[in-house]
Scaffold this motif. Sequence first.
Motif, short mmCIF file in Angstrom:
data_model
loop_
_atom_site.label_atom_id
_atom_site.label_comp_id
_atom_site.label_asym_id
_atom_site.label_seq_id
_atom_site.Cartn_x
_atom_site.Cartn_y
_atom_site.Cartn_z
N UNK A 42 8.15 -1.68 -11.12
CA UNK A 42 8.79 -2.96 -10.80
C UNK A 42 8.86 -3.16 -9.29
N UNK A 43 9.13 -2.09 -8.57
CA UNK A 43 9.14 -2.18 -7.12
C UNK A 43 7.77 -2.57 -6.58
N UNK A 44 6.72 -2.00 -7.18
CA UNK A 44 5.35 -2.34 -6.78
C UNK A 44 5.07 -3.82 -7.05
N UNK A 45 5.55 -4.32 -8.17
CA UNK A 45 5.34 -5.74 -8.51
C UNK A 45 5.99 -6.65 -7.47
N UNK A 46 7.18 -6.29 -7.02
CA UNK A 46 7.84 -7.13 -6.00
C UNK A 46 7.04 -7.14 -4.70
N UNK A 47 6.45 -6.00 -4.34
CA UNK A 47 5.61 -5.95 -3.14
C UNK A 47 4.36 -6.80 -3.32
N UNK A 57 16.17 -11.45 -16.50
CA UNK A 57 16.45 -12.64 -15.68
C UNK A 57 16.55 -12.27 -14.20
N UNK A 58 17.23 -11.17 -13.91
CA UNK A 58 17.38 -10.74 -12.51
C UNK A 58 16.04 -10.44 -11.87
N UNK A 59 15.18 -9.76 -12.60
CA UNK A 59 13.86 -9.42 -12.07
C UNK A 59 13.02 -10.68 -11.86
N UNK A 60 13.07 -11.59 -12.82
CA UNK A 60 12.29 -12.83 -12.72
C UNK A 60 12.69 -13.63 -11.49
N UNK A 61 13.99 -13.80 -11.30
CA UNK A 61 14.44 -14.59 -10.15
C UNK A 61 14.36 -13.81 -8.84
N UNK A 112 0.83 -1.20 0.00
CA UNK A 112 0.00 0.00 0.00
C UNK A 112 0.87 1.26 0.00
N UNK A 113 1.99 1.22 0.72
CA UNK A 113 2.90 2.37 0.69
C UNK A 113 3.41 2.62 -0.72
N UNK A 114 3.75 1.55 -1.42
CA UNK A 114 4.22 1.68 -2.79
C UNK A 114 3.13 2.25 -3.70
N UNK A 115 1.91 1.77 -3.52
CA UNK A 115 0.81 2.24 -4.36
C UNK A 115 0.53 3.72 -4.13
N UNK A 116 0.55 4.15 -2.87
CA UNK A 116 0.29 5.56 -2.56
C UNK A 116 1.41 6.45 -3.09
N UNK A 117 2.64 5.99 -2.94
CA UNK A 117 3.77 6.78 -3.45
C UNK A 117 3.75 6.88 -4.98
#
Length: 512
Positions: free
Chosen positions: A331-336, A389-393, A184-189
């Motif tokens: 991408x940061x939001x996706x990781x969250x 590859x880095x993001x996937x793993x 939620x922090x990521x989404x608001x930011x």
Amino acid sequence: MFVRLKKTLEGLLYDNTIEEEHYRKIRQKSSSGSAITVGLVAAVGGFLYGYDTGLINDLLEMTYVEKNISSNGINFNVHERALLTAVLSLGTFVGALVAPILSDRYGRKFSIVLSSAIIFNIGNILQVSASEVNLMCIGRAVSGLSVGILSAIVPLYQAEASPKWVRGSIVYTYQWAITWGLLIASAICQGTRKLTNSGSYRVPIGLQFVWSLCLCIGMFFLPESPRFYVQKNDIQKALDSLTKLRRLPHDDTDLIEELVEIKANYDYELSFGKTTILDCFRSGGARHKQTLRIITGIGVHAFQQCSGINFIFYYGVNFFASSGMKNFYLMSFVTYLVNTVFTIPGLILVDIIGRRKLLIGGGIGMAFCNFIIAIIGVTVKHNEINSIISISFSCGFIACFASSWGGAVWAIASDIYGISIRQKAIAITAATNWLVNFVFAYITPYLIDTGKHTAALGNRIFFIWGGLNTLGVIFVYFMVYETKGLKLEEVDYMYQNCANSRVSTKFKSGKL
């Protein structure tokens, strides 16, 4: 939605094929709904930490924040970035150590309300008011003090309030709430980062007042831990609390039997004398293999924090941006999001396959993903392929962590200590969590950034994370005893009768 979620969890957590008939009858009479409610409300304490952590990852990359808060008016240098990120963990370390003073004297419920209503909001006021680095750091340190207190009390309260068949899952909700806070922090930011005024950072920070208010209001409707009342020798209040938690009448035989077991166990431990902080490190009385237990709690918390997870959540935006990725905020939001979704399997499995298998399996998956990222980073020179590859793993690593080490560590640490030292021991293990968190949060920018006085490791840092994941798996195999399906009062008996952690999986719960 809340009612539907509660019913879904109840259905998933029941396993009528493995329980003795005696406990099946208890389960028919005693709904787990109350325990789930307690778990979800108290877990908002974890949400506060997750939200504050998610904020700093995004705030440090906001254009307005860089121009108006950084010392050079351009961007944050390595020292500022490290300090702003890590100072929260320094506050949490102190808060975790303070927790037993409040919790054992005034109760779990009062301590949670005090920490979230007063201490956290003082820190938040300072953060909202900040227009330069120093005040922002002070505010994050004060908020961290509150988060540290909550981290040592909330899992304890959840464990003490829950019946044995859902205890692991209830404690796991603390970690799940952390993942929601991050998300939620990521989404608001995402929505405020392009603002060209102080609202870009003050709006997301200010919303923390709402989250702390939700926790305070929710806690007013929950009962105190019955085990706290037993420690205070107030048996009537302990019975009233247990009645509310189990939804059974005062004269129910199973309810009275549970209270008698709690009281008898506490009296037995107390017969050896009052305990101090030193008793957390030595065996004696009803504390069999206590040194092993405290090392276990400290160890799993330390390996959780040096797994590499906070590298992604503290510095993910910065790392993805430096890797040449255009949509690094997304991408940061996706990781969250991955973190939140994959916490659910762990929440379910922790009371089905147990803590040991979950930690070992998850640790192997984490190590594999980290080593792949590291190897690709030093062998593949094509930036686009390397990034994909880095993001996937990275997402694979997060999924493995979320479904195992994220919540199972809190479940283990809240299970394995006797009632006379439980709050003190959990405070020590939680403080270890935050100390290791602080160390890695502070040194990581110096390890990955380029420039003077930095190691500029880049993707090679994942060799470190993978190696530490491997050591964590070995540690769990030899040190962690299985507590799935045991009442808290049975854990000491299990340590007494099991020669090592490998045979602990065969120990069966029974009536003491």
